[in-house]
Design an enzyme around this catalytic site. Structure first.
Site, PDB file in Angstrom:
ATOM      1  N   PHE A 144       2.782  24.859 116.319  1.00  0.00           N
ATOM      2  CA  PHE A 144       1.999  25.242 117.465  1.00  0.00           C
ATOM      3  C   PHE A 144       2.011  26.642 117.823  1.00  0.00           C
ATOM      4  O   PHE A 144       1.627  27.017 119.076  1.00  0.00           O
ATOM      5  CB  PHE A 144       1.686  24.357 118.326  1.00  0.00           C
ATOM      6  N   GLY A 203      -7.973  25.663 112.656  1.00  0.00           N
ATOM      7  CA  GLY A 203      -6.671  25.180 113.418  1.00  0.00           C
ATOM      8  C   GLY A 203      -6.488  25.194 114.878  1.00  0.00           C
ATOM      9  O   GLY A 203      -5.905  24.574 115.614  1.00  0.00           O
ATOM     10  N   GLU A 204      -7.513  25.998 115.610  1.00  0.00           N
ATOM     11  CA  GLU A 204      -7.437  26.169 117.033  1.00  0.00           C
ATOM     12  C   GLU A 204      -8.626  25.755 117.705  1.00  0.00           C
ATOM     13  O   GLU A 204      -8.470  25.489 119.168  1.00  0.00           O
ATOM     14  CB  GLU A 204      -6.845  27.622 117.244  1.00  0.00           C
ATOM     15  N   LYS A 210     -14.194  29.444 107.752  1.00  0.00           N
ATOM     16  CA  LYS A 210     -13.900  29.881 109.053  1.00  0.00           C
ATOM     17  C   LYS A 210     -12.331  29.615 109.477  1.00  0.00           C
ATOM     18  O   LYS A 210     -11.598  30.354 109.900  1.00  0.00           O
ATOM     19  CB  LYS A 210     -14.823  30.071 110.043  1.00  0.00           C
ATOM     20  N   THR A 220      -0.732  22.002 108.677  1.00  0.00           N
ATOM     21  CA  THR A 220      -2.312  21.894 108.809  1.00  0.00           C
ATOM     22  C   THR A 220      -2.798  21.506 107.539  1.00  0.00           C
ATOM     23  O   THR A 220      -4.288  21.293 107.720  1.00  0.00           O
ATOM     24  CB  THR A 220      -2.627  23.520 109.197  1.00  0.00           C
ATOM     25  N   LYS A 254     -11.556  15.853 105.628  1.00  0.00           N
ATOM     26  CA  LYS A 254     -10.406  14.804 105.924  1.00  0.00           C
ATOM     27  C   LYS A 254      -9.285  15.557 106.803  1.00  0.00           C
ATOM     28  O   LYS A 254      -8.984  15.275 107.960  1.00  0.00           O
ATOM     29  CB  LYS A 254      -9.543  14.221 104.744  1.00  0.00           C
ATOM     30  N   THR A 255      -8.610  16.531 106.240  1.00  0.00           N
ATOM     31  CA  THR A 255      -7.557  17.551 106.879  1.00  0.00           C
ATOM     32  C   THR A 255      -8.269  18.183 108.095  1.00  0.00           C
ATOM     33  O   THR A 255      -7.380  18.385 109.163  1.00  0.00           O
ATOM     34  CB  THR A 255      -7.047  18.241 106.011  1.00  0.00           C
ATOM     35  N   ILE A 294       2.035  24.697 108.098  1.00  0.00           N
ATOM     36  CA  ILE A 294       2.660  24.090 109.187  1.00  0.00           C
ATOM     37  C   ILE A 294       2.406  22.692 109.587  1.00  0.00           C
ATOM     38  O   ILE A 294       2.465  22.123 110.512  1.00  0.00           O
ATOM     39  CB  ILE A 294       2.667  24.920 110.300  1.00  0.00           C
TER      40      ILE A 294
END
Ligand SMILES: Cc1cc2nc3c(=O)[nH]c(=O)nc-3n(C[C@H](O)[C@H](O)[C@H](O)COP(=O)(O)OP(=O)(O)OC[C@H]3O[C@@H](n4cnc5c(N)ncnc54)[C@H](O)[C@@H]3O)c2cc1C
Ligand code: SF4
Lengths: 746, 338
Positions: A244, A706-707, A703, A471, A635-636, A469
């Site tokens: 994170f 992750g965040e 794009k 992700t 899915k991920t 990590i």
């Protein structure tokens, strides 16, 4: 990529299970602290127990007498390390300041600072001996509370320029809202503890297994700190149990593990304890001040956003908290200011959506308050001041489907049934609140190189120094490789996170998915070119006259794009050309485009139920509609956003690193007392990926996810709590005591 | 961890002999609290006497109609025991409100009574704490005190007892069976835990060489009208800010007998017989509950950061008594407060 009309499976865009899932759940996946070698020595860290001062005396004699103790390293007897600040600056280090150097000298700069490393034959021996190291300090006055430094925080330069005359516009505005918001310090608390295993080999390089988001960053840093040549240190980090952002910069345990290995000339493993992880970086406590001036019709005239975040006395870390409104809301006048309060604590660092998670929380809370003042629906207000341009850069977007996010999110949530008055919706005895917020994040892309080795049996190894990590980098790279090489995903092996592999930056900022996938495509096209060359060598080749643009790899064959029956199998071509392997390495290339802004957006809708008498808050529903270009793996991708929403709920209701400012020490430094949501706190979460075609950003139109999922969630929950209770809690986390006592005060 | 000796006790007599013979020794049962404290160098036993295999794992009916619960019955087994579920659902519910499934599987009945406070300073050897190191001072008094006591605290210590199970046991009038070098004795639950006074390092009245062998609950289980309500900062896996165990015996809407105990507010499970007395003979309605709550909290004195606890306790008492009166006890599994 596939104008090709064939029956072969397309992985890109399809829900695909993690390719590393089985290794992880069976325990086959090895993490930094799992690697072993003969003669491994174990380290344990001794931490400072004061917030600021000097070590007058450090006495390790008792520790050294414990059978099995090999050495105790302190600033007095450590191996040589570099002396310049430059040498200690890793790729992610703040520009300003002097990075922390463990065991460098007698200065204590923060509580829990490592001040000695005990090395022993066994972990328990090391840990016991660590408790016997006696330290005398000369204490100095310290400050750990941002509120005490508020007035002498220093201004840091941020790129976002002011627009218009905000003071005048604010004074003239028909409706004004002005308030302070506060986000406390938060720690990342990844499941995996920070750990490093440094493998000593006489004459060979030092191989360091490290928990990190960037092996090459750590490798470069270690070489510079220990004054080694690049081939003398290798860093590997095949799996990371969450980070994170905590693993972006090299953490002190990797320096200590290497020091230990160099001093003992032996392999050393150092795993921090959970408590010690509170001596690392953190999301900075931030005071945010918003002042919004609007016309009655809901258009904005003035936005002032000021932030004061905390950092250490020795480095100036800060991110963009204040500039986000320019990406969301049109306002001719705006002013931003970011200041940092330097405290006697470690340097703050990136934590999921740094700057935005905090800044947009404040902005979106303020927008909600403005909507209340205007007696306007919160979604309607956002549409009234919707901006089609990034006003900081004055640029249009490569794509921005935020309007669709509002619409689809609101429809799925049932927003039209919302009664505007606070405290007006109930479910039996509980108050029901509906709140919403916008989210925004960057869609960056960075240079990443990938190597592909294809063998005649139709297998390909795809390698790159990037980290996964947790992700899903392994998985999406395998998907894209399978599609661009025309192979089943089972035939693709992904190798990541070894500093000797092709170049990649740290995994962060949500840039890795787009960057790594386009590197795969770029390299695969080199492989394809080579295969075409081989195909042409074949007599009576059906592709004899084909040109590069005409062919594609599909189903184990190189085929004509227009006539799928014209094709040659990969193995035939390679055998015929007597080529056993094709190896290519290439860096992604993105078209230079300075004429567009690149961002992801979201609209988050939250429902809370609040027990009126007891103040207990539950987040019973969250709908998040995300526009982030093309989603490679629903899915991920969905897991990423869901996890981020849980993080956002934690930010709203639970997370807080609690300091005793009198002692300058964190009191809740374990995960029994530092609360994140547990299963019982999580109810329905719905993730919607809004269709957002983007032909400008990159060939895949993607794009990164992750965040964006965490941005706006805390504000949506806080706004829902207000709607339920009529109590506006402007300092996170919103605990039940705040709701109870402030309602009575109101 | 600081090195220690490890030995196993063969039976209760052996356990008592071993602990009397080894200065600085400690029993270990589930180890869920003791091992954590040892890793933090808070507990520093010279010897661990493993009692986890002693045959104190049965739940038996007593001649007087109660139950005798072996000290080593795991918390999880106890909560799911058919006799407990049927006759003492208040106890089952309180256990389920605590910790996590994994911890409840390991934790023992006796160990639960002896778990130590969760005051953060107690766990951190870098800070002064009278309970950990008598005479060193109380960091919480001028520090972070949000989770601390509002009743029965002293100038030496303002910590709370963290157990949920013990709150129910206090309400149920349990007794603690212990054995020491001079034989067995029975300690009423109300006398088992102590207030801090100026000896906060002594949590209970259990003798240093005594072992808990069983907990006995009397016949009256209040199965029809009871509730355990735990208010905490997240819906599971957090210690109580305030918890309430309430049990009522009703006749035609009038309270015949009442039990009321609180967790998270004092150095011991807080039972108040005066407040219970005030409920007797009263109609089972909010006004009666509010009066009892006010009585129970008459001497409440909050710390710097936990003023909210007094009002929260009052509200929780009223809610829990009303859940008990309606025969709708708080569920410990459905992610909501009823
Ligand atoms: C993260 C976490 C969360 C938790 N949350 C909760 C919660 O919400 N509510 C709650 O109630 N509890 C909670 N607990 C505490 C848990 O219930 C206790 O740790 C457990 O009950 C202790 O039992 P044990 O058998 O493991 O005791 P041990 O750790 O083995 O022993 C504890 C103490 O009791 C002594 N001892 C044990 N058995 C005997 C005996 N028969 N006679 C004499 N002395 C004895 C030991 O010497 C030791 O001093 C939590 C614990 C953890 C770690
Ligand atoms: S409240 Fe008690 S346990 Fe906590 S610091 Fe003070 S003395 Fe120690």
């Amino acid at each position: 990529m596939s104008t090709l009309n064939n029956t072969a499976k397309t992985y890109t865009g399809t829900a695909t299970s993690r390719v590393d899932g089985r290794a992880k759940v069976t325990g086959a996946a090895k993490y930094a602290g799992d690697f072993n070698s003969g003669g491994l020595a174990y380290g344990a860290v001794v931490e400072a127990t004061i917030a600021r001062g000097r070590i007058v005396r450090i006495d390790a004699s008792e520790a050294l007498r414990v059978p099995g103790v090999l050495d105790v390293i302190t600033h007095e007897n450590r191996p040589r390390v570099a002396d310049s600040d430059e040498a200690w600056k890793d790729d992610v280090a703040p520009e300003e300041g002097s990075p922390f150097r463990p065991l460098y000298d007698d200065a204590v700069k923060f509580n829990q600072q490592p001040i000695a490393l005990v090395l022993a034959e066994e972990w328990e021996i090391a840990r016991y001996a660590a408790s016997l190291v006696r330290v005398d300090y000369e204490k100095q006055p310290f400050v750990t509370d941002v509120h005490r430094k508020r007035d002498n925080a220093i201004v840091v330069a941020k790129p976002d320029k002011p627009r218009g005359d905000v003071a005048k516009a604010f004074a003239a505005a028909e409706v004004r809202h002005e308030a302070d918001y506060f986000i406390p310090t938060e720690h990342h608390n990844p499941m995996e503890l920070f750990a490093s295993t440094a493998m000593w080999e006489a004459g060979g390089p030092l191989t360091v297994y490290d928990k990190t988001q960037g092996v090459q960053n750590v490798q470069g840093f270690l070489c510079s700190v220990f004054e080694k040549k690049p081939d003398e240190i290798r860093v590997i980090s095949p799996y990371v149990g969450g980070a994170f952002g905590a693993g972006l910069r090299p953490q002190y345990q990797v320096v200590l593990a290497v020091m230990g290995a160099l001093k003992l000339q032996r392999s050393v493993r150092l795993v921090l304890t959970r408590q010690q992880m509170y001596g690392l970086g953190y999301r900075p406590a931030t005071i945010e001040r918003l002042a919004l001036g609007a016309q009655r019709n809901g258009t904005l005239d003035a936005i002032t956003h000021e932030a004061i975040g905390i950092t250490s006395q020795f480095e100036e870390f800060s991110r963009n908290d204040t500039g986000w409104s320019a990406l969301l809301y049109a306002s001719p006048n705006a002013r931003y200011e970011h200041r940092v309060a330097q405290l006697d604590v470690p340097t703050s660092c990136d934590m999921r959506a740094p700057g935005a998670a905090t800044g947009v929380y404040a902005l979106e809370s303020a927008m909600d308050e403005l909507a209340v003042a205007l007696k306007m629906d919160p979604v309607e207000l956002r549409l009234r001041c919707y901006s089609d341009r990034d006003q900081n850069e004055n640029l249009p977007y490569t794509s921005k489907r935020l309007r669709e996010c509002y619409r689809e999110g609101a429809a799925a949530f049932g927003w039209d049934k919302r009664q505007p008055e606070p405290r007006s919706m109930r479910d039996g005895k509980t108050l029901v609140g509906w709140g919403m917020a916008s989210g925004v994040w960057e869609a960056l892309q960075m240079p990443v190189a990938v190597r592909i080795v294809m063998t005649a049996n139709g297998h390909a190894e795809v390698s790159c120094a990037a980290s996964d990590i947790g992700t899903g980098t392994y998985t999406i790279m395998a998907q894209v490789a399978a599609d661009s090489l025309g192979l089943p995903i089972e035939n693709i092996t992904i190798r990541l996170a070894d500093s000797t592999l092709p170049r990649a930056p740290v995994e962060g900022g949500s840039w890795m998915a787009a960057s790594a996938c386009h590197a795969v495509i770029a390299t695969a096209s080199e492989v394809r070119k080579e295969l075409l060359r081989l195909a042409k060598l074949m007599k009576t080749s059906p592709l004899a006259d084909a040109v590069e643009e005409d062919v594609a790899l599909s189903d184990g064959k190189l085929v004509s794009r227009t006539q799928a029956e014209r094709g040659v199998s990969i193995s035939d071509m390679m055998r015929h050309g007597a080529v056993e392997r094709i190896e290519r390495e290439k860096t992604n290339e993105f078209a230079q485009d300075n004429a567009h802004a690149r961002n992801t957006h979201s609209a988050v809708f939250a429902e809370v139920k609040v027990d009126e008498e007891l103040g207990v808050i539950r987040v019973t529903r969250v709908v998040s509609a995300v526009a982030a270009g093309r989603v490679l793996n629903p899915k991920t991708g969905r897991s990423q956003v869901m996890g981020a929403i849980v993080g956002g709920i934690g930010m709203a209701l639970h997370e807080e690193t609690i300091y005793d400012h009198g002692l300058g020490r964190i009191v809740n430094h374990d995960i029994a007392e530092y609360h994140v949501p547990v299963n019982a706190d999580i109810h329905d979460i719905e993730v919607i990926f809004v269709d957002e075609p983007d032909t400008l950003i990159n060939p895949l139109g993607m794009k990164g996810l992750g965040e964006i999922g965490i941005v706006g969630v805390a504000a949506a929950v806080a706004n829902a709590v207000y709607h339920a209770t009529g109590v506006r809690v402007r300092d996170l986390p919103i605990t039940l005591d705040k709701v109870l006592t402030r309602r009575q005060a109101a | 961890m600081i090195p220690f000796q490890y030995t196993k006790a063969n039976d209760v007599t052996d356990a008592v002999r071993l602990i009397a013979a080894n200065g600085g020794a400690k029993f270990i049962a589930g180890g869920t609290n003791l091992l954590d404290l040892m890793k933090d160098n808070v507990e520093r036993p010279t010897t661990l006497i493993d009692i986890s295999r002693l045959p104190l794992t049965s739940v038996e009916e007593t001649a007087s109609g109660g139950l005798r619960i072996g000290a080593l019955v795991p918390n999880a087994d106890l909560a799911w025991h058919p006799l407990i579920e049927k006759r003492y659902p208040l106890l089952a519910s309180a256990i389920m409100a605590g910790a996590s499934q994994q911890l409840r599987n390991m934790a023992s009945t006796g160990g639960n009574l002896l778990q130590r406070t969760r005051c953060a300073y107690f766990y951190d050897t870098a800070t002064p704490c009278n309970k950990r190191q008598p005479g060193s001072g109380c960091s919480a008094l001028n520090g972070v005190s949000r989770g601390h006591a509002i009743l029965g605290a002293s100038a030496s210590c303002i910590a709370t007892h963290p157990s949920d199970m013990c709150v129910a046991l206090a309400a149920l009038d349990a007794t603690v069976h212990v054995t020491g070098p001079t034989g067995a004795r029975v300690i009423p639950f109300a006398d088992f835990h102590r207030l801090p006074g100026d000896t906060p390092h002594v949590d209970t009245n259990l003798g240093p060489d005594e072992i808990i062998t069983a907990i006995e609950v009397p016949a009256k289980g209040f199965a029809a009208n009871h509730s355990y309500l735990k208010i905490r900062d997240r819906m599971s896996y957090a210690f109580a800010l305030v918890s309430v165990a309430a049990a009522l015996e009703l006749k035609d809407g009038t309270i015949q007998e009442a039990r009321l105990a609180l967790g998270g507010v004092a150095h011991k499970p807080w039972r108040d017989v005066a407040a219970e007395g005030a409920l007797r003979g009263r109609p089972a309605e909010e006004a009666s509950f509010a009066r009892a709550a006010d009585l129970l909290l008459r001497d409440a004195r909050p710390q710097a950061h936990n003023g909210f606890k007094v009002d929260l306790a009052r509200r929780a008492i009223i809610r829990t008594l009303s859940q008990a009166a309606h025969g709708t006890p708080q569920s410990q599994s459905n992610k909501t407060i009823q």
